[in-house]
Motif scaffolding. Structure first.
Motif, PDB file in Angstrom:
ATOM      1  N   ASN A 272     -11.405  24.103  39.807  1.00 27.46           N
ATOM      2  CA  ASN A 272     -10.332  24.632  38.965  1.00 27.46           C
ATOM      3  C   ASN A 272      -9.772  25.877  39.641  1.00 27.46           C
ATOM      4  O   ASN A 272     -10.542  26.695  40.152  1.00 27.46           O
ATOM      5  CB  ASN A 272     -10.860  24.995  37.575  1.00 27.46           C
ATOM      6  CG  ASN A 272     -11.438  23.807  36.859  1.00 27.46           C
ATOM      7  OD1 ASN A 272     -11.106  22.672  37.138  1.00 27.46           O
ATOM      8  ND2 ASN A 272     -12.325  24.055  35.919  1.00 27.46           N
TER       9      ASN A 272
ATOM     10  N   TYR B  78       0.852  16.474  34.593  1.00 24.54           N
ATOM     11  CA  TYR B  78      -0.102  17.572  34.481  1.00 24.54           C
ATOM     12  C   TYR B  78      -0.615  17.762  33.048  1.00 24.54           C
ATOM     13  O   TYR B  78      -1.254  18.760  32.750  1.00 24.54           O
ATOM     14  CB  TYR B  78       0.557  18.870  34.953  1.00 24.54           C
ATOM     15  CG  TYR B  78       0.791  18.913  36.436  1.00 24.54           C
ATOM     16  CD1 TYR B  78      -0.188  19.392  37.290  1.00 24.54           C
ATOM     17  CD2 TYR B  78       1.989  18.484  36.987  1.00 24.54           C
ATOM     18  CE1 TYR B  78       0.020  19.431  38.655  1.00 24.54           C
ATOM     19  CE2 TYR B  78       2.212  18.521  38.347  1.00 24.54           C
ATOM     20  CZ  TYR B  78       1.219  18.989  39.179  1.00 24.54           C
ATOM     21  OH  TYR B  78       1.419  19.034  40.528  1.00 24.54           O
TER      22      TYR B  78
ATOM     23  N   ASN C  55      -3.050  16.979  30.892  1.00 24.36           N
ATOM     24  CA  ASN C  55      -4.408  17.409  30.550  1.00 24.36           C
ATOM     25  C   ASN C  55      -5.040  18.298  31.617  1.00 24.36           C
ATOM     26  O   ASN C  55      -6.247  18.508  31.607  1.00 24.36           O
ATOM     27  CB  ASN C  55      -5.299  16.190  30.298  1.00 24.36           C
ATOM     28  CG  ASN C  55      -4.827  15.391  29.118  1.00 24.36           C
ATOM     29  OD1 ASN C  55      -4.460  15.953  28.092  1.00 24.36           O
ATOM     30  ND2 ASN C  55      -4.805  14.070  29.268  1.00 24.36           N
ATOM     31  N   ARG C  56      -4.232  18.806  32.544  1.00 25.26           N
ATOM     32  CA  ARG C  56      -4.786  19.565  33.657  1.00 25.26           C
ATOM     33  C   ARG C  56      -4.286  20.997  33.739  1.00 25.26           C
ATOM     34  O   ARG C  56      -4.700  21.740  34.619  1.00 25.26           O
ATOM     35  CB  ARG C  56      -4.444  18.859  34.976  1.00 25.26           C
ATOM     36  CG  ARG C  56      -5.081  17.494  35.104  1.00 25.26           C
ATOM     37  CD  ARG C  56      -4.797  16.872  36.454  1.00 25.26           C
ATOM     38  NE  ARG C  56      -5.132  17.782  37.529  1.00 25.26           N
ATOM     39  CZ  ARG C  56      -4.392  17.931  38.630  1.00 25.26           C
ATOM     40  NH1 ARG C  56      -3.294  17.249  38.800  1.00 25.26           N
ATOM     41  NH2 ARG C  56      -4.759  18.760  39.572  1.00 25.26           N
ATOM     42  N   VAL C  57      -3.376  21.397  32.861  1.00 25.23           N
ATOM     43  CA  VAL C  57      -2.772  22.732  32.979  1.00 25.23           C
ATOM     44  C   VAL C  57      -3.014  23.530  31.704  1.00 25.23           C
ATOM     45  O   VAL C  57      -2.863  23.022  30.602  1.00 25.23           O
ATOM     46  CB  VAL C  57      -1.255  22.625  33.241  1.00 25.23           C
ATOM     47  CG1 VAL C  57      -0.579  23.974  33.133  1.00 25.23           C
ATOM     48  CG2 VAL C  57      -0.999  22.046  34.610  1.00 25.23           C
ATOM     49  N   THR C  58      -3.396  24.789  31.915  1.00 24.28           N
ATOM     50  CA  THR C  58      -3.503  25.752  30.822  1.00 24.28           C
ATOM     51  C   THR C  58      -2.544  26.890  31.129  1.00 24.28           C
ATOM     52  O   THR C  58      -2.523  27.392  32.256  1.00 24.28           O
ATOM     53  CB  THR C  58      -4.947  26.304  30.714  1.00 24.28           C
ATOM     54  OG1 THR C  58      -5.851  25.212  30.628  1.00 24.28           O
ATOM     55  CG2 THR C  58      -5.104  27.201  29.513  1.00 24.28           C
ATOM     56  N   THR C  59      -1.744  27.291  30.146  1.00 24.26           N
ATOM     57  CA  THR C  59      -0.788  28.388  30.346  1.00 24.26           C
ATOM     58  C   THR C  59      -1.325  29.672  29.727  1.00 24.26           C
ATOM     59  O   THR C  59      -2.101  29.632  28.766  1.00 24.26           O
ATOM     60  CB  THR C  59       0.572  28.048  29.708  1.00 24.26           C
ATOM     61  OG1 THR C  59       0.382  27.843  28.310  1.00 24.26           O
ATOM     62  CG2 THR C  59       1.184  26.811  30.335  1.00 24.26           C
ATOM     63  N   PHE C  60      -0.891  30.802  30.279  1.00 20.89           N
ATOM     64  CA  PHE C  60      -1.290  32.118  29.788  1.00 20.89           C
ATOM     65  C   PHE C  60      -0.047  32.964  29.524  1.00 20.89           C
ATOM     66  O   PHE C  60       0.976  32.788  30.182  1.00 20.89           O
ATOM     67  CB  PHE C  60      -2.214  32.811  30.793  1.00 20.89           C
ATOM     68  CG  PHE C  60      -3.497  32.053  31.045  1.00 20.89           C
ATOM     69  CD1 PHE C  60      -4.574  32.183  30.191  1.00 20.89           C
ATOM     70  CD2 PHE C  60      -3.608  31.207  32.134  1.00 20.89           C
ATOM     71  CE1 PHE C  60      -5.748  31.481  30.409  1.00 20.89           C
ATOM     72  CE2 PHE C  60      -4.779  30.497  32.376  1.00 20.89           C
ATOM     73  CZ  PHE C  60      -5.847  30.636  31.510  1.00 20.89           C
TER      74      PHE C  60
ATOM     75  N   ILE D 157      -0.966  30.198  35.278  1.00 20.22           N
ATOM     76  CA  ILE D 157      -1.434  28.877  34.844  1.00 20.22           C
ATOM     77  C   ILE D 157      -2.758  28.576  35.524  1.00 20.22           C
ATOM     78  O   ILE D 157      -3.041  29.083  36.618  1.00 20.22           O
ATOM     79  CB  ILE D 157      -0.419  27.746  35.142  1.00 20.22           C
ATOM     80  CG1 ILE D 157      -0.145  27.614  36.647  1.00 20.22           C
ATOM     81  CG2 ILE D 157       0.844  27.914  34.335  1.00 20.22           C
ATOM     82  CD1 ILE D 157       0.694  26.385  37.007  1.00 20.22           C
ATOM     83  N   GLN D 158      -3.566  27.786  34.855  1.00 21.59           N
ATOM     84  CA  GLN D 158      -4.811  27.301  35.458  1.00 21.59           C
ATOM     85  C   GLN D 158      -4.654  25.811  35.661  1.00 21.59           C
ATOM     86  O   GLN D 158      -4.234  25.086  34.746  1.00 21.59           O
ATOM     87  CB  GLN D 158      -6.017  27.581  34.566  1.00 21.59           C
ATOM     88  CG  GLN D 158      -7.320  27.157  35.224  1.00 21.59           C
ATOM     89  CD  GLN D 158      -8.534  27.484  34.377  1.00 21.59           C
ATOM     90  OE1 GLN D 158      -8.468  27.469  33.160  1.00 21.59           O
ATOM     91  NE2 GLN D 158      -9.631  27.782  35.032  1.00 21.59           N
TER      92      GLN D 158
ATOM     93  N   LEU E  97      -6.646  22.424  36.511  1.00 22.19           N
ATOM     94  CA  LEU E  97      -8.000  21.876  36.460  1.00 22.19           C
ATOM     95  C   LEU E  97      -8.158  20.702  37.412  1.00 22.19           C
ATOM     96  O   LEU E  97      -7.232  19.930  37.617  1.00 22.19           O
ATOM     97  CB  LEU E  97      -8.332  21.424  35.032  1.00 22.19           C
ATOM     98  CG  LEU E  97      -8.156  22.456  33.930  1.00 22.19           C
ATOM     99  CD1 LEU E  97      -8.384  21.826  32.568  1.00 22.19           C
ATOM    100  CD2 LEU E  97      -9.090  23.638  34.144  1.00 22.19           C
TER     101      LEU E  97
END
Length: 173
Positions: A23, A66, A68-73, A78-79, A81
């Motif tokens: 990640n 993307y 199920n693979r991206v997390t935003t802040f 972004i993260q 995975l």
């Protein structure tokens, strides 16, 4: 009303090295007076893909590739995975303020594969060479034993034939 101050963007780590299945955090920090729209794109030899777009405090629109693979802040980071080889390339962030000013940032991501096959090949080759060495040592030991047995028989036959010659000589006299 005061005039807009524009947008500032800081990219603390412009180069990221990662291995497959890791990640990664594409870290940025932006600031602006108004509401900002953040957009991330990925550019590689396979083409350009829009990853995500969102307004601070509002909606988040993640592309299906993307999902199920991206997390935003909130700070714009972004993260990503479970990266793969296709995730290598350039990541462009665009931060656009509601007044129309915008700024850009770039992060280069290198993704490396851990190649266990090379280590496996070396281990198999070492085992093969050890087995061949053991077989050759056994073969040399057998050859050595056979040679000693052959030499004993030959020596025994020689002594028997010389005794007969000596006896034959004495009888003729």
């Amino acid at each position: 009303l005061s005039a807009p101050q524009g947008v500032s963007l800081v990219v603390p780590q412009p180069n990221i090295n990662a291995t497959v299945a890791q990640n990664i955090l594409l870290s940025v920090e932006y600031s602006c007076r108004g509401v900002a729209t953040i957009e991330w794109k990925h550019v590689s030899s396979w083409g350009t893909t829009k990853i995500v777009e969102w307004k601070s405090g509002n909606y988040v629109n993640i592309s299906t590739v993307y999902k199920n693979r991206v997390t935003t802040f909130e700070n714009g980071s972004i993260q990503l995975l479970n990266v793969g080889m296709r995730d290598a390339g350039y990541y462009f962030i665009t931060v656009t303020e509601e007044y129309g000013t915008n700024t850009y940032g770039t992060i280069i991501v290198n993704v490396y594969e851990i190649i266990y096959e090379d280590l496996h090949f070396v281990a198999v080759l070492f085992a093969f060479l050890a087995a061949v060495s053991a077989i050759l040592i056994c073969f040399m030991w057998l050859c050595n034993k056979s040679l000693h047995l052959f030499q004993k028989k030959t020596t025994h036959k020689l002594t028997a034939s010389t005794t007969e010659e000596i006896e034959l000589e004495t009888i003729e006299c």
